[in-house]
Scaffold this motif. Structure first.
Motif, mmCIF file in Angstrom:
data_model
loop_
_atom_site.group_PDB
_atom_site.id
_atom_site.type_symbol
_atom_site.label_atom_id
_atom_site.label_comp_id
_atom_site.label_asym_id
_atom_site.label_seq_id
_atom_site.Cartn_x
_atom_site.Cartn_y
_atom_site.Cartn_z
ATOM 1 N N MET A 68 2.128 14.997 8.928
ATOM 2 C CA MET A 68 2.663 14.602 7.634
ATOM 3 C C MET A 68 1.883 13.392 7.145
ATOM 4 O O MET A 68 1.167 12.754 7.930
ATOM 5 C CB MET A 68 4.159 14.280 7.717
ATOM 6 C CG MET A 68 5.048 15.455 8.085
ATOM 7 S SD MET A 68 6.837 15.089 7.886
ATOM 8 C CE MET A 68 6.967 15.115 6.078
ATOM 9 N N TYR A 69 2.005 13.088 5.861
ATOM 10 C CA TYR A 69 1.396 11.872 5.327
ATOM 11 C C TYR A 69 2.284 11.324 4.223
ATOM 12 O O TYR A 69 3.170 12.026 3.692
ATOM 13 C CB TYR A 69 -0.021 12.130 4.811
ATOM 14 C CG TYR A 69 -0.116 12.905 3.511
ATOM 15 C CD1 TYR A 69 -0.239 12.249 2.285
ATOM 16 C CD2 TYR A 69 -0.119 14.305 3.503
ATOM 17 C CE1 TYR A 69 -0.349 12.953 1.096
ATOM 18 C CE2 TYR A 69 -0.222 15.014 2.319
ATOM 19 C CZ TYR A 69 -0.335 14.339 1.116
ATOM 20 O OH TYR A 69 -0.426 15.034 -0.062
ATOM 21 N N SER A 70 2.074 10.069 3.893
ATOM 22 C CA SER A 70 2.838 9.443 2.808
ATOM 23 C C SER A 70 1.922 8.517 2.029
ATOM 24 O O SER A 70 1.024 7.880 2.596
ATOM 25 C CB SER A 70 4.044 8.684 3.357
ATOM 26 O OG SER A 70 3.683 7.797 4.393
ATOM 27 N N VAL A 71 2.170 8.434 0.732
ATOM 28 C CA VAL A 71 1.357 7.627 -0.180
ATOM 29 C C VAL A 71 2.286 6.841 -1.087
ATOM 30 O O VAL A 71 3.281 7.381 -1.592
ATOM 31 C CB VAL A 71 0.439 8.509 -1.054
ATOM 32 C CG1 VAL A 71 -0.395 7.641 -2.000
ATOM 33 C CG2 VAL A 71 -0.462 9.372 -0.207
ATOM 34 N N LYS A 72 1.955 5.562 -1.304
ATOM 35 C CA LYS A 72 2.630 4.757 -2.308
ATOM 36 C C LYS A 72 1.597 4.308 -3.320
ATOM 37 O O LYS A 72 0.558 3.752 -2.948
ATOM 38 C CB LYS A 72 3.307 3.545 -1.661
ATOM 39 C CG LYS A 72 4.042 2.654 -2.651
ATOM 40 C CD LYS A 72 4.688 1.476 -1.931
ATOM 41 C CE LYS A 72 5.382 0.533 -2.911
ATOM 42 N NZ LYS A 72 6.001 -0.642 -2.235
ATOM 43 N N ALA A 73 1.877 4.555 -4.592
ATOM 44 C CA ALA A 73 0.946 4.195 -5.666
ATOM 45 C C ALA A 73 1.730 3.509 -6.766
ATOM 46 O O ALA A 73 2.687 4.091 -7.319
ATOM 47 C CB ALA A 73 0.249 5.435 -6.200
ATOM 48 N N SER A 74 1.351 2.289 -7.121
ATOM 49 C CA SER A 74 2.158 1.468 -8.025
ATOM 50 C C SER A 74 1.534 1.320 -9.402
ATOM 51 O O SER A 74 0.313 1.459 -9.580
ATOM 52 C CB SER A 74 2.366 0.067 -7.419
ATOM 53 O OG SER A 74 1.130 -0.585 -7.250
ATOM 54 N N ARG A 75 2.407 1.068 -10.379
ATOM 55 C CA ARG A 75 1.963 0.754 -11.733
ATOM 56 C C ARG A 75 2.041 -0.753 -11.932
ATOM 57 O O ARG A 75 3.084 -1.358 -11.655
ATOM 58 C CB ARG A 75 2.838 1.455 -12.780
ATOM 59 C CG ARG A 75 2.496 1.072 -14.215
ATOM 60 C CD ARG A 75 3.240 1.902 -15.229
ATOM 61 N NE ARG A 75 2.816 3.290 -15.186
ATOM 62 C CZ ARG A 75 1.659 3.765 -15.648
ATOM 63 N NH1 ARG A 75 0.790 2.926 -16.202
ATOM 64 N NH2 ARG A 75 1.362 5.035 -15.566
ATOM 65 N N ARG A 109 -2.226 2.162 -8.733
ATOM 66 C CA ARG A 109 -2.922 1.455 -7.657
ATOM 67 C C ARG A 109 -2.399 1.950 -6.318
ATOM 68 O O ARG A 109 -1.202 1.895 -6.047
ATOM 69 C CB ARG A 109 -2.697 -0.059 -7.766
ATOM 70 C CG ARG A 109 -3.361 -0.874 -6.672
ATOM 71 C CD ARG A 109 -3.059 -2.354 -6.839
ATOM 72 N NE ARG A 109 -3.728 -3.152 -5.826
ATOM 73 C CZ ARG A 109 -3.256 -3.394 -4.611
ATOM 74 N NH1 ARG A 109 -2.076 -2.884 -4.256
ATOM 75 N NH2 ARG A 109 -3.918 -4.131 -3.756
ATOM 76 N N ILE A 110 -3.297 2.442 -5.463
ATOM 77 C CA ILE A 110 -2.894 2.954 -4.163
ATOM 78 C C ILE A 110 -2.546 1.782 -3.248
ATOM 79 O O ILE A 110 -3.392 0.946 -2.935
ATOM 80 C CB ILE A 110 -4.004 3.811 -3.518
ATOM 81 C CG1 ILE A 110 -4.445 4.937 -4.476
ATOM 82 C CG2 ILE A 110 -3.521 4.393 -2.191
ATOM 83 C CD1 ILE A 110 -3.352 5.878 -4.895
ATOM 84 N N GLU A 111 -1.282 1.726 -2.828
ATOM 85 C CA GLU A 111 -0.821 0.669 -1.930
ATOM 86 C C GLU A 111 -1.082 1.021 -0.476
ATOM 87 O O GLU A 111 -1.457 0.175 0.336
ATOM 88 C CB GLU A 111 0.668 0.413 -2.141
ATOM 89 C CG GLU A 111 1.041 -0.022 -3.552
ATOM 90 C CD GLU A 111 0.622 -1.445 -3.849
ATOM 91 O OE1 GLU A 111 0.337 -2.196 -2.899
ATOM 92 O OE2 GLU A 111 0.578 -1.818 -5.040
ATOM 93 N N ARG A 150 12.457 5.862 4.373
ATOM 94 C CA ARG A 150 13.338 4.734 4.061
ATOM 95 C C ARG A 150 12.612 3.409 4.260
ATOM 96 O O ARG A 150 12.758 2.471 3.468
ATOM 97 C CB ARG A 150 14.600 4.783 4.934
ATOM 98 C CG ARG A 150 15.460 6.008 4.679
ATOM 99 C CD ARG A 150 16.828 5.850 5.311
ATOM 100 N NE ARG A 150 16.760 5.599 6.739
ATOM 101 C CZ ARG A 150 16.740 6.542 7.670
ATOM 102 N NH1 ARG A 150 16.776 7.820 7.313
ATOM 103 N NH2 ARG A 150 16.699 6.234 8.941
ATOM 104 N N ALA A 151 11.826 3.324 5.346
ATOM 105 C CA ALA A 151 11.108 2.080 5.629
ATOM 106 C C ALA A 151 10.020 1.823 4.597
ATOM 107 O O ALA A 151 9.826 0.683 4.151
ATOM 108 C CB ALA A 151 10.509 2.137 7.031
ATOM 109 N N GLU A 152 9.297 2.850 4.200
ATOM 110 C CA GLU A 152 8.164 2.664 3.292
ATOM 111 C C GLU A 152 8.598 2.472 1.839
ATOM 112 O O GLU A 152 7.969 1.719 1.099
ATOM 113 C CB GLU A 152 7.213 3.856 3.424
ATOM 114 C CG GLU A 152 6.520 3.913 4.786
ATOM 115 C CD GLU A 152 5.671 5.155 4.984
ATOM 116 O OE1 GLU A 152 4.934 5.216 5.986
ATOM 117 O OE2 GLU A 152 5.745 6.087 4.137
ATOM 118 N N VAL A 153 9.645 3.144 1.430
ATOM 119 C CA VAL A 153 10.154 2.957 0.065
ATOM 120 C C VAL A 153 10.851 1.605 -0.045
ATOM 121 O O VAL A 153 10.749 0.919 -1.061
ATOM 122 C CB VAL A 153 11.102 4.106 -0.320
ATOM 123 C CG1 VAL A 153 11.841 3.795 -1.622
ATOM 124 C CG2 VAL A 153 10.316 5.402 -0.472
#
Length: 276
Positions: free
Chosen positions: A267-274, A229-231, A47-50
């Motif tokens: 665990m891990y989390s990734v955010k990648a943007s267009r 793009r990896i955030e 929730r925090a990262e999204v």
């Protein structure tokens, strides 16, 4: 040389998941009674990262029976779409959405393979493409998955991945303290263990599964190659179930190693943007 992928990998995995849907629905692990009463199925770091999803569209790939998908709708997403290859799971998700008063305009579910998502889902551009824990290990081709996810992200949107860390599958089940499996293995892993993670003693018939270990670098590189793009890449010292006998359950519901013991990412989390 890599071992060949079993020709029936998709059918075996789907039969396994189809059979386990009613077991999961009835389990304390998913606790549908509490979910119906308003309990959030999402993890706090997700929730925090999204961030705020109010007014945004969200596509959930490999959604199982939709608890995470519907939780994003509860958090204000204007429209959520969940996709899963298990028809019993999708049927359950649709029933839950109807119970919550979320019509197809707010929460829709599609039965299809993740690699066919571009053709299967009702829209072609989502603000957020999300996938939760325990999804990527069922896919043989991470590049194809990343290309599919990237193709469904609207300009200015992003892909968000929350996953179990693959290092966990390299360690022994008893202590999680010894490396006993190759982290870089590319061969499919065929398992025949009965039961399921919500009930190890559940009587089951379809017990054969085919899975793959995907190192974190492979996942991140696939997203970058797909034009995103990896955030960030974040690693977390907690997991959702007692993966090793030595893990302790904390009040927040996560399982961690005892205090004083060296930690590893679970665990891990990734955010990648267009780009917009």
């Amino acid at each position: 040389m890599y071992s060949p992928i079993p020709e029936d990998w998709h059918e075996a995995n789907r039969a396994r998941w189809d059979e386990r849907v009613p077991i999961h629905v009835a389990s304390a692990f998913y606790d549908l009674a509490s979910f119906r009463a308003g309990k959030d199925a999402l993890r706090d770091f997700e929730r925090a990262e999204v961030g705020d999803v109010t007014g945004r569209s969200l596509l959930h790939l490999q959604c199982h029976f939709g608890l995470d998908t519907l939780s994003w709708a509860r958090h204000g997403a204007s429209r959520v779409v969940g996709l899963d290859f298990s028809e019993p799971a999708v049927d359950t998700a649709r029933s839950l959405a109807a119970e919550l008063g979320l019509g197809p305009d707010r929460a829709a579910f599609v039965a299809a393979d993740v690699y066919d998502a571009v053709e299967a889902v009702p829209d072609r551009a989502y603000d957020i493409v999300y996938t939760g824990g325990g999804a990527l290990c069922w896919l043989p081709d991470i590049d194809r998955w990343a290309e599919t996810a990237a193709a469904l992200v609207a300009p200015g949107g992003f892909v968000y991945v929350s996953e179990f860390h693959p290092i966990a599958d390299s360690l022994d089940d008893e202590t999680g303290g010894r490396v006993v499996h190759d982290y870089f293995v590319r061969d499919p892993w065929v398992d025949t263990t009965p039961g399921t993670y919500t009930d190890a003693d559940a009587p089951t018939v379809h017990n054969r599964s085919v899975e793959w270990l995907h190192p974190v670098g492979e996942v991140v590189t696939a997203l970058a190659k797909a034009g995103l793009r990896i955030e960030f890449l974040h690693e977390h010292d907690a997991t959702l179930f007692p993966r090793y006998a030595e893990l302790e359950r904390h009040e927040d519901g996560y399982h961690r190693f005892p205090a004083g013991r060296p930690r590893i990412p679970l665990m891990y989390s990734v955010k990648a943007s267009r780009p917009a």
